[in-house]
Write a protein that holds these residues in place. Sequence first.
Motif, PDB file in Angstrom:
ATOM      1  N   VAL A 126       0.860  -1.172   0.000  1.00 18.15           N
ATOM      2  CA  VAL A 126       0.000   0.000   0.000  1.00 18.15           C
ATOM      3  C   VAL A 126       0.902   1.229   0.000  1.00 18.15           C
ATOM      4  N   SER A 127       0.543   2.226  -0.786  1.00 21.88           N
ATOM      5  CA  SER A 127       1.388   3.418  -0.890  1.00 21.88           C
ATOM      6  C   SER A 127       1.337   4.242   0.389  1.00 21.88           C
ATOM      7  N   GLY A 128       2.356   5.040   0.576  1.00 18.15           N
ATOM      8  CA  GLY A 128       2.416   5.916   1.744  1.00 18.15           C
ATOM      9  C   GLY A 128       1.307   6.955   1.736  1.00 18.15           C
ATOM     10  N   THR A 129       0.953   7.434   0.552  1.00 17.43           N
ATOM     11  CA  THR A 129      -0.125   8.431   0.449  1.00 17.43           C
ATOM     12  C   THR A 129      -1.448   7.835   0.888  1.00 17.43           C
ATOM     13  N   TYR A 130      -1.715   6.586   0.468  1.00 15.46           N
ATOM     14  CA  TYR A 130      -2.975   5.961   0.870  1.00 15.46           C
ATOM     15  C   TYR A 130      -2.979   5.666   2.370  1.00 15.46           C
ATOM     16  N   THR A 131      -1.837   5.266   2.906  1.00 13.91           N
ATOM     17  CA  THR A 131      -1.746   5.036   4.350  1.00 13.91           C
ATOM     18  C   THR A 131      -1.999   6.336   5.115  1.00 13.91           C
ATOM     19  N   ALA A 132      -1.389   7.426   4.660  1.00 12.24           N
ATOM     20  CA  ALA A 132      -1.623   8.723   5.298  1.00 12.24           C
ATOM     21  C   ALA A 132      -3.098   9.121   5.185  1.00 12.24           C
ATOM     22  N   TYR A 133      -3.710   8.836   4.041  1.00 15.00           N
ATOM     23  CA  TYR A 133      -5.128   9.146   3.838  1.00 15.00           C
ATOM     24  C   TYR A 133      -6.010   8.392   4.835  1.00 15.00           C
ATOM     25  N   THR A 134      -5.763   7.084   4.984  1.00 17.40           N
ATOM     26  CA  THR A 134      -6.607   6.302   5.896  1.00 17.40           C
ATOM     27  C   THR A 134      -6.394   6.708   7.351  1.00 17.40           C
ATOM     28  N   LYS A 135      -5.158   7.042   7.720  1.00 21.19           N
ATOM     29  CA  LYS A 135      -4.895   7.487   9.094  1.00 21.19           C
ATOM     30  C   LYS A 135      -5.544   8.852   9.361  1.00 21.19           C
ATOM     31  N   ALA A 136      -5.457   9.754   8.390  1.00 19.52           N
ATOM     32  CA  ALA A 136      -6.094  11.067   8.553  1.00 19.52           C
ATOM     33  C   ALA A 136      -7.610  10.924   8.609  1.00 19.52           C
ATOM     34  N   GLN A 137      -8.144   9.994   7.831  1.00 14.03           N
ATOM     35  CA  GLN A 137      -9.591   9.762   7.838  1.00 14.03           C
ATOM     36  C   GLN A 137     -10.035   9.221   9.194  1.00 14.03           C
ATOM     37  N   ALA A 138      -9.276   8.298   9.766  1.00 17.37           N
ATOM     38  CA  ALA A 138      -9.622   7.748  11.080  1.00 17.37           C
ATOM     39  C   ALA A 138      -9.540   8.819  12.160  1.00 17.37           C
ATOM     40  N   ALA A 139      -8.492   9.627  12.110  1.00 18.09           N
ATOM     41  CA  ALA A 139      -8.351  10.704  13.095  1.00 18.09           C
ATOM     42  C   ALA A 139      -9.464  11.729  12.925  1.00 18.09           C
ATOM     43  N   PHE A 140      -9.807  12.044  11.691  1.00 15.26           N
ATOM     44  CA  PHE A 140     -10.881  12.997  11.428  1.00 15.26           C
ATOM     45  C   PHE A 140     -12.209  12.480  11.962  1.00 15.26           C
ATOM     46  N   THR A 141     -12.501  11.216  11.721  1.00 14.60           N
ATOM     47  CA  THR A 141     -13.756  10.635  12.196  1.00 14.60           C
ATOM     48  C   THR A 141     -13.832  10.687  13.712  1.00 14.60           C
ATOM     49  N   SER A 142     -12.731  10.386  14.377  1.00 14.06           N
ATOM     50  CA  SER A 142     -12.693  10.433  15.838  1.00 14.06           C
ATOM     51  C   SER A 142     -12.880  11.861  16.350  1.00 14.06           C
ATOM     52  N   LEU A 143     -12.133  12.799  15.785  1.00 15.57           N
ATOM     53  CA  LEU A 143     -12.236  14.189  16.228  1.00 15.57           C
ATOM     54  C   LEU A 143     -13.589  14.790  15.874  1.00 15.57           C
ATOM     55  N   MET A 144     -14.140  14.389  14.736  1.00 13.97           N
ATOM     56  CA  MET A 144     -15.422  14.914  14.294  1.00 13.97           C
ATOM     57  C   MET A 144     -16.514  14.596  15.322  1.00 13.97           C
ATOM     58  N   SER A 145     -16.502  13.373  15.832  1.00 14.71           N
ATOM     59  CA  SER A 145     -17.532  13.011  16.802  1.00 14.71           C
ATOM     60  C   SER A 145     -17.326  13.748  18.122  1.00 14.71           C
ATOM     61  N   LYS A 146     -16.075  14.015  18.478  1.00 14.41           N
ATOM     62  CA  LYS A 146     -15.814  14.736  19.732  1.00 14.41           C
ATOM     63  C   LYS A 146     -16.254  16.185  19.662  1.00 14.41           C
ATOM     64  N   TRP A 147     -16.266  16.764  18.463  1.00 18.88           N
ATOM     65  CA  TRP A 147     -16.652  18.166  18.303  1.00 18.88           C
ATOM     66  C   TRP A 147     -18.112  18.324  17.894  1.00 18.88           C
ATOM     67  N   GLY A 148     -18.862  17.231  17.832  1.00 16.50           N
ATOM     68  CA  GLY A 148     -20.274  17.344  17.490  1.00 16.50           C
ATOM     69  C   GLY A 148     -20.509  17.683  16.035  1.00 16.50           C
ATOM     70  N   LEU A 149     -19.651  17.197  15.158  1.00 20.21           N
ATOM     71  CA  LEU A 149     -19.778  17.531  13.749  1.00 20.21           C
ATOM     72  C   LEU A 149     -20.473  16.448  12.939  1.00 20.21           C
ATOM     73  N   SER A 150     -20.856  15.343  13.561  1.00 23.62           N
ATOM     74  CA  SER A 150     -21.634  14.325  12.860  1.00 23.62           C
ATOM     75  C   SER A 150     -23.114  14.545  13.184  1.00 23.62           C
TER      76      SER A 150
END
Length: 152
Positions: free
Chosen positions: A103-127
């Motif tokens: 798996v490319s580094g860009t895709y790995t960075a994308y999936t990690k950023a997506q997971a962090a975003f999903t976690s932070l999004m729920s903490k800030w009431g953005l879902s």
Amino acid sequence: MTAQRKTISLKALQGTDRPARRVEPIRKPETQAPEPVFDFTPEERQVYDALVAHLQDYDLLHTIDAIGLSALTKNVCILKWCADQLKDVGDVVQVFENGTSNVSGTYTAYTKAQAAFTSLMSKWGLSPVDREKIAGMLLDNDEDDYDLIKKQ
């Protein structure tokens, strides 16, 4: 190992509560938007300002929130940058000269950023679910049995 501490509600029921020891937080309305803790590009600053404006509409911001909002903004921008780089399968899977693939580094960075975003999004009431929870808390002005016990 320390002993289990009693909750305030339990102390109130047992009559052992000492209200003089309880420190009640004082709510100070935030008059201005908190400044970010990171240096942002103009695009990142636009995302940050949009997040701040959304949360100010609900009167949920404190000065310390600048740290979390800055982290969320960086994650959103990393997610967008990585998504813009992924155009086809070759950007997701890299094949080496010896025939192995990974798996490319860009895709790995994308999936990690997506997971962090999903976690932070729920903490800030953005879902949508979290927005409903916040709206329910803001609109719930009726006292119930639990509120009465807390006040004793």
